[in-house]
Design an enzyme around this catalytic site. Structure first.
Site, PDB file in Angstrom:
ATOM      1  N   TYR A   1      55.495  95.661 -92.158  1.00 17.63           N
ATOM      2  CA  TYR A   1      54.246  94.900 -92.052  1.00 17.63           C
ATOM      3  C   TYR A   1      53.127  95.878 -92.366  1.00 17.63           C
ATOM      4  CZ  TYR A   1      50.839  91.702 -89.761  1.00 17.63           C
ATOM      5  OH  TYR A   1      49.800  90.862 -89.466  1.00 17.63           O
TER       6      TYR A   1
ATOM      7  N   ASP B   1      43.794  93.338 -80.953  1.00 17.33           N
ATOM      8  CA  ASP B   1      43.411  92.017 -81.430  1.00 17.33           C
ATOM      9  C   ASP B   1      41.923  91.747 -81.314  1.00 17.33           C
ATOM     10  OD1 ASP B   1      45.827  90.605 -82.310  1.00 17.33           O
ATOM     11  OD2 ASP B   1      46.522  91.047 -80.279  1.00 17.33           O
TER      12      ASP B   1
ATOM     13  N   GLU C   1      55.887  84.202 -86.774  1.00 21.45           N
ATOM     14  CA  GLU C   1      55.569  85.224 -85.778  1.00 21.45           C
ATOM     15  C   GLU C   1      55.067  84.514 -84.540  1.00 21.45           C
ATOM     16  OE1 GLU C   1      54.141  88.891 -88.702  1.00 21.45           O
ATOM     17  OE2 GLU C   1      52.795  88.143 -87.157  1.00 21.45           O
TER      18      GLU C   1
END
Lengths: 406, 263
Positions: B175, B60, B49
Site C-alpha cells: 500500500y 487519520d 478494507e
C-alpha cells in the site's frame, strides 16, 4: 529481583527501545525514518562534549540551574516526622522542570536542520517552555493543546502567544493532553521533512523516553550532590508526581542503583481509583497496551479503547505513563501510589501556608503523599520531593475548586 | 494462495486495475454498515478494507476520526467487526477482506486469539498503521504464520535504503501512501506517484496499490493508471457522514470503481 540477576537498573532501554517489555517504536512508516534519524543524532550528541557544554551554559545562565535543594523546616515540623527537602525545580525559568528537556531537544533540532517545532501540552508548562526556547532561537513554534485545557490554563495560553507561538486548540476526544498528542503526531506525519516534534514527557516512541529522561536527569544528579552537601548522605525516600512521568524520571534515574533509596511515584487519583475510571492512575488502574508510539500501562476498556480519565491537574490528565515507569513498577524498583484531587488541593494550601511556596497542582499530588508518610517516619529519615512546578497557572482552578470568585 | 493473491491473479489475467474501498466497520451503526459492506462487491469493489474503530487514530484525518467515534458510540467492538466479516462471507466467498486499524485493540484481545478469530471469520489480510517493520515480531510474523497477509504501508519517506526492510515481511500487496500526511488530505498527482511506484516495483513482485487523497473517479483512474490499483477511503466515509442512503453510497462507489477500472 535477586541482585545477581541484574547489574544495573540504569542500562535501559535496549537497542529496540525497550525497558523490559515496555517502550518500543509503534509509529507509522512515514515517521519511522525520522525516528531512526533522531536516534542516530541523539546517540551522537550524547557523547559529544560540545553538546553538553552548550546545554550546561544554557542551564546555568538561561534556566538558572542548579535549582536549590531546600530544607522545608515548617513542613517538617507540621508533619512531625521525617525531614522534608524540596528540590526547587519550580524556580527554573518558565516555572517548571519542562525547560530542562526542551533545551536539549531544541539544540538537537538545530543540529538536524529543522526549522519548525511542534509540541503538545497539557498544563501548558511544556508549551510555555517550548515557546520560550523557540523564541530564544528564532524558530517557528506550534503548540497543540486540548480545548478543555486551553480553558482551564488560560494564563499559559496567553504566555505562549506572547512568546510568539501559535496555540492550536484541539477539540477531538475530550480535549486534553492525549488528544493534543494525537494532533501533534498528525501534524508531524504531514510536515515530517522540516518539523521537529518536541515531546514533553518520557513517553512516545524510542528514543524519546530515554532522551527526555537523560535531559531531565540533571534534577536527580543535582539533588544527589546537594543532599550529600546538606546531610552527608543519600536521601532515604524520593517522591515525585507522575503524569507522563518526566520530572519523576529525572529525579529517580540517578538513584536507581542506590538500593537504599525508596522511590515513590505519585499518580493522579482524580475522584478515586475505582471502576468509575475517574482518575489518571495508569499503573494502579490500567493495564499494558500500545498508544502514542510505546507500550506501557494505559487506561483502557475491555476492547482496548483508550479511556479519558480525569484529574484536577491538567498536567497529569493523561491515560498513559512513560514506559520506564511501567518497567520500574513491574520489577518493583519503584513504588507507585495515587492521590485524589481533594488531597492534592489540601496539600496545595498547606504548602502555601507553611512554606510560602505556591506549588503547581502536579507536585501538590507528590506533597500530599509526603504529608501522609512523613509523620510515620523517624526524624532522621530524609525525604526528597520534586517541587517540579509553580502554581501561578493554577490559581483559577484552585479558586474554582474552593468556591472562591477571583 | 490467499483470496488476495487470487484476486490479483484474476485482475492481471483480465488486464484490469484493482479498486480498493475502505469503510469504517459499524459506522454509523452495525446494520447500515453491514448493508454497505455487503453491497461493495456488487459496486465493483475488488478488495474491501474494513476499518477497525479506535479512540486514538493518529494517522487519520477528521473524517475517519469521526467515523470511528460514531461506530464506537453505536457499540462497535472488535468482535462485532469480525462478526461483520463473517456475515459478508455468507454471501461472498471471493472478495478479499483486509482489516485496517491500530494495534491496541488487537493487542488487548491477545494476538493469538485475534489471529485465530480473524482467520475463522474469513479475513484475508491486515493493515496495522502503528506497526512498522521494527515491530514485526508483535503481529506481522505471527499473522503470516496464521495464513493472513500482512500488508505494509510504504511512504514518500521510505527511501531506497529502507525499502527492502519494509518489503521483507510484506505479502498480498504493498500500500503506497502517496503523501506525507493523514487520511483525507490533499492528493498527490499521478506524475508524482508514477516514479515512486516504479521505485517500489523495482524491488518487489507484489502489486502496488496507491491511496490517500483520492476522491473522484478521475483521480482514481489517473492514479490507477500508474499503479496496480487505487484505494479510496475518506470520500466514501464522508458519504456515510452525510447520512446518504446505502444505495446512493454504493452508486458513488461504483463511479469510483469504474474510474479505477477505466485505467
Amino acid at each position: 529481583m535477586p541482585d545477581d540477576l541484574i547489574n544495573s537498573f540504569m542500562s535501559g532501554p535496549d537497542d529496540k527501545g525497550r525497558f523490559g517489555d515496555f517502550g518500543g517504536r509503534f509509529v507509522s512508516e512515514t515517521l519511522m525514518p525520522l525516528i531512526l534519524e533522531l536516534e542516530e543524532q541523539y546517540e551522537h550528541a550524547k557523547t559529544d562534549q560540545s553538546f553538553w557544554d552548550e546545554m550546561k551554559d544554557l542551564w546555568t545562565h538561561y534556566v538558572g540551574r542548579p535549582s536549590p535543594l531546600y530544607f522545608a523546616q515548617r513542613l517538617t515540623d507540621y508533619c512531625g516526622g521525617a525531614k522534608i527537602y524540596l528540590k526547587r525545580d519550580e524556580l527554573n525559568h518558565t516555572g517548571a522542570h519542562k525547560i530542562n528537556n526542551v533545551l536539549g531537544q531544541i539544540l538537537l533540532a538545530r543540529r538536524m536542520g529543522k526549522t519548525r517545532i511542534i509540541a503538545e501540552t497539557g498544563a501548558g508548562q511544556h508549551g510555555v517552555a517550548t515557546a520560550t526556547v523557540c523564541a530564544k532561537f528564532g524558530l517557528e513554534c506550534i503548540v497543540y493543546m486540548g480545548a478543555h485545557d486551553v480553558e482551564r490554563q488560560s494564563p499559559n495560553v496567553f504566555r505562549m502567544k506572547l512568546l510568539g507561538a501559535k496555540v492550536v486548540p484541539v477539540t477531538s476526544g475530550r480535549g486534553t493532553l492525549k488528544d493534543a498528542m494525537n494532533d501533534a503526531l498528525r501534524d508531524w506525519v504531514t510536515n515530517v521533512r522540516d518539523t521537529f516534534y518536541c515531546i514533553g514527557t518520557v513517553a512516545g516512541p524510542h528514543p524519546y523516553p530515554a532522551m527526555v529522561r537523560d535531559f531531565q536527569s540533571i534534577i536527580g544528579k543535582e539533588a544527589k550532590e546537594q543532599m550529600q552537601a546538606a546531610e552527608g548522605r543519600l536521601p532515604d525516600t524520593l517522591v515525585a508526581a507522575i503524569g507522563g512521568g518526566s520530572n519523576a524520571m529525572g529525579l529517580f534515574y540517578p538513584f536507581l542503583d542506590d538500593r537504599s533509596v525508596n522511590i515513590i511515584g505519585v499518580e493522579a487519583g482524580g475522584h478515586g481509583v475505582d471502576d468509575r475510571m475517574e482518575h489518571c492512575a495508569s499503573l494502579t488502574g490500567g493495564r499494558p497496551g500500545v498508544l502514542h508510539g510505546n507500550r506501557t500501562y494505559l487506561l483502557q476498556d475491555r476492547d482496548g479503547q483508550i479511556l479519558e480519565g480525569h484529574s484536577i491537574s491538567a498536567g497529569l490528565d493523561y491515560p498513559g505513563i512513560g514506559p520506564e515507569h511501567a518497567w520500574l513498577h513491574e520489577i518493583g524498583r519503584a513504588k507507585y501510589v495515587w492521590i485524589t484531587d481533594r488531597e492534592a488541593l489540601d496539600a496545595f494550601q498547606v504548602c502555601c501556608a507553611q512554606e510560602g511556596i505556591i506549588p503547581a497542582l502536579e507536585p501538590s499530588h507528590a506533597l500530599a503523599h509526603v504529608l501522609k508518610i512523613a509523620p510515620e517516619l523517624p526524624a532522621d529519615h530524609l525525604i526528597c520531593m520534586n517541587m517540579c512546578g509553580r502554581g501561578d497557572k493554577d490559581i483559577f482552578t484552585v479558586a474554582k475548586a474552593l468556591g472562591t470568585d477571583i | 494462495m490467499t483470496r488476495i493473491d487470487a484476486k490479483f491473479a484474476a485482475l492481471r489475467a483480465e488486464g484490469r486495475k484493482a479498486f480498493v474501498a475502505y469503510v469504517m466497520a459499524g459506522d454509523p451503526d452495525y446494520d447500515t454498515s453491514l448493508e454497505l459492506v455487503r453491497g461493495l462487491p456488487g459496486a465493483g469493489v475488488d478488495i474491501i478494507e474494513l476499518g477497525m474503530p479506535f479512540t486514538d487514530p493518529m494517522a487519520d484525518g477528521p473524517t475517519i476520526q469521526l467515523a470511528g467515534q460514531r461506530a464506537l458510540a453505536a457499540g462497535q467492538t472488535l468482535q462485532r467487526t469480525l462478526d461483520m466479516a463473517r456475515s459478508l462471507r455468507e454471501v461472498d466467498d471471493t472478495t478479499p477482506i483486509v482489516m485496517m486499524g491500530y494495534y491496541n485493540p488487537i493487542y488487548s484481545r491477545g494476538v493469538d486469539t485475534f489471529l485465530k478469530d480473524a482467520k475463522a471469520a474469513g479475513i484475508d489480510g491486515l493493515i496495522v498503521v502503528d506497526l512498522p517493520p521494527e515491530e514485526d515480531e508483535e503481529l506481522c510474523i505471527p499473522a503470516q504464520a496464521a495464513g493472513l497477509n500482512f500488508i505494509r504501508l510504504a511512504t514518500p519517506t521510505t527511501d531506497d535504503k529502507r525499502l527492502p526492510k519494509v518489503l521483507q515481511n510484506t505479502s498480498g500487496f504493498v500500500y503506497y501512501v502517496s503523501i506525507t500526511g493523514i487520511t483525507g488530505a490533499a492528493a498527490a498527482s499521478a506524475a508524482d506517484v508514477a516514479p515512486e511506484v516504479a521505485r517500489i516495483k523495482a524491488q518487489t513482485d507484489l502489486p502496488v496499490i496507491v491511496g490517500f487523497g483520492i476522491r473522484t473517479p478521475d483521480s482514481a483512474r489517473e492514479i490507477a493508471s500508474v499503479a496496480d490499483g487505487a484505494v479510496v477511503g475518506t470520500a466514501i466515509v464522508k458519504q456515510v457522514e452525510e447520512g446518504r442512503p446505502v444505495p446512493e453510497i454504493l452508486n458513488f462507489v461504483r463511479g469510483l470503481a469504474d474510474g479505477a477500472h477505466g485505467a
